[in-house]
Design a protein around this motif. Structure first.
Motif, short mmCIF file in Angstrom:
data_model
loop_
_atom_site.label_atom_id
_atom_site.label_comp_id
_atom_site.label_asym_id
_atom_site.label_seq_id
_atom_site.Cartn_x
_atom_site.Cartn_y
_atom_site.Cartn_z
N ASN A 166 18.28 20.99 34.54
CA ASN A 166 19.65 21.29 34.09
C ASN A 166 20.71 20.43 34.78
OD1 ASN A 166 19.72 22.44 36.62
ND2 ASN A 166 20.13 24.52 35.92
N GLU A 167 20.27 19.55 35.67
CA GLU A 167 21.19 18.59 36.31
C GLU A 167 21.03 17.18 35.73
OE1 GLU A 167 21.44 20.44 40.84
OE2 GLU A 167 19.75 19.11 40.32
N SER A 168 20.32 17.09 34.59
CA SER A 168 19.96 15.76 34.10
C SER A 168 20.07 15.67 32.58
CB SER A 168 18.53 15.42 34.52
OG SER A 168 17.62 16.35 33.97
N ILE A 169 20.21 14.43 32.13
CA ILE A 169 20.15 14.15 30.69
C ILE A 169 19.12 13.06 30.45
CG2 ILE A 169 22.56 14.82 30.35
CD1 ILE A 169 23.28 11.89 30.09
N PHE A 170 18.57 13.07 29.23
CA PHE A 170 17.61 12.03 28.85
C PHE A 170 18.11 11.36 27.58
CE2 PHE A 170 13.86 10.10 27.00
CZ PHE A 170 13.29 9.50 28.11
N VAL A 171 18.09 10.03 27.59
CA VAL A 171 18.57 9.24 26.46
C VAL A 171 17.39 8.50 25.84
CG1 VAL A 171 20.20 7.48 25.69
CG2 VAL A 171 20.73 8.88 27.72
N GLY A 172 17.17 8.71 24.55
CA GLY A 172 16.06 8.03 23.90
C GLY A 172 16.27 7.93 22.40
N ASP A 173 15.46 7.08 21.75
CA ASP A 173 15.63 6.85 20.31
C ASP A 173 14.67 7.67 19.46
OD1 ASP A 173 13.54 5.06 21.39
OD2 ASP A 173 13.37 4.36 19.33
N GLY A 189 19.31 16.46 25.75
CA GLY A 189 18.70 15.37 25.01
C GLY A 189 19.73 14.59 24.22
N ILE A 190 19.86 13.31 24.53
CA ILE A 190 20.81 12.45 23.83
C ILE A 190 20.04 11.46 22.96
CG2 ILE A 190 22.65 10.73 24.07
CD1 ILE A 190 23.47 12.04 26.64
N TRP A 191 20.40 11.42 21.70
CA TRP A 191 19.71 10.52 20.77
C TRP A 191 20.47 9.22 20.63
CZ3 TRP A 191 20.39 10.00 14.96
CH2 TRP A 191 19.38 9.19 14.41
N LYS A 192 19.81 8.09 20.99
CA LYS A 192 20.33 6.76 20.71
C LYS A 192 19.95 6.47 19.26
CE LYS A 192 21.53 2.36 21.73
NZ LYS A 192 21.18 1.70 20.46
N THR A 201 18.16 16.49 15.50
CA THR A 201 18.90 17.49 16.27
C THR A 201 18.91 17.07 17.73
OG1 THR A 201 18.21 19.24 14.75
CG2 THR A 201 19.02 19.93 16.91
N ALA A 202 20.09 16.93 18.30
CA ALA A 202 20.22 16.51 19.70
C ALA A 202 21.48 17.14 20.28
CB ALA A 202 20.32 14.99 19.79
N ASP A 203 21.56 17.16 21.61
CA ASP A 203 22.78 17.68 22.25
C ASP A 203 23.95 16.74 21.99
OD1 ASP A 203 21.85 20.12 23.73
OD2 ASP A 203 20.44 18.66 24.53
N TYR A 204 23.67 15.45 22.01
CA TYR A 204 24.67 14.43 21.69
C TYR A 204 23.97 13.28 20.99
CZ TYR A 204 27.81 16.76 25.01
OH TYR A 204 28.59 17.68 25.66
#
Length: 223
Positions: A166-173, A189-192, A201-204
């Motif tokens: 909960n202190e981290s984000i992950f960026v991926g395609d 989860g951040i979607w590139k 569906t992603a958080d950002y």
């Protein structure tokens, strides 16, 4: 509070499509004596089709190319070795890669990479992009014996960074291997964005890596 940002490599930091396209054009030129009977556009197009954006390992790709195009003056093993050695000279970063990493670093975030693939090969590509120095941990599936979307590979990286999900984000395609897999362990989860996927569906969602520090800032203001 977001303390760490982790990234996928191919299709997220490395513009793999452009890198592979540049590589395969140059490979054709290097080995024109053996592949010149094939039109360059045909060779390039077929390689890219068989490669399947990296999801088919190149031993199968080159085995098929040699067979399909009756290449006799080169073995598939020689073509594969050329790929392993030469791709790093063709690595194309996505825009704003270094400036984004530097901004995150200035904001005292710890950074990591989690990527599927061959250990030395992926590390060569990271080094070719000139970004290895920004990361406190680089986790590569071959070296770990596990691969995304296995939750263990995410947890292992977080452990090495000494941060919680909960202190981290992950960026991926990749919607499943990256975004959903990260969310399943409790990360944001951040979607590139990638043109081949729809209804993700992603958080950002981001078009540009330069948006990542803004998202981190927004999340930290909410705390």
């Amino acid at each position: 509070m977001i303390k760490g940002v982790l990234f996928d490599l191919d299709g997220t930091l490395l513009n793999r499509d452009d890198s592979v396209n540049m590589f395969i054009h140059r490979q054709y030129d290097r080995f024109q004596h053996a592949v010149g009977h094939i039109p360059k556009a045909t060779y390039v197009k077929r390689f890219i089709e068989l490669d399947n954006r990296g999801y088919t390992w190149k031993d199968k790709v080159y085995h098929q190319l040699v067979s399909e195009f009756s290449i006799t003056d080169l073995t598939w093993e020689e073509l594969l070795q050329d790929y392993i050695v030469e791709l790093k000279y063709n690595c194309v970063p996505f825009p704003n890669l270094v400036s984004m990493l530097e901004e995150l670093q200035r904001n005292n975030l710890v950074l990591g990479i989690i990527t599927n693939g061959k250990g030395k090969f992926q590390m060569n590509n990271i080094e070719a992009l000139g970004i290895k120095k920004y990361f406190q941990t680089i986790v590569i599936s071959e070296c770990e014996g596990i691969k995304k979307p296995d939750p263990l590979i995410f947890n292992r990286a977080l452990e090495r960074l000494s941060i919680s999900p909960n202190e981290s984000i992950f960026v991926g395609d990749h919607p499943d291997n990256d975004v959903s897999a990260a969310q399943n362990v409790g990360m944001k989860g951040i979607w590139k964005k990638d043109y081949q996927w729809k209804n993700v569906t992603a958080d950002y969602m981001v078009d540009d890596l330069g948006e990542i520090p803004i998202i981190v800032g927004t999340l930290n203001l909410q705390k």
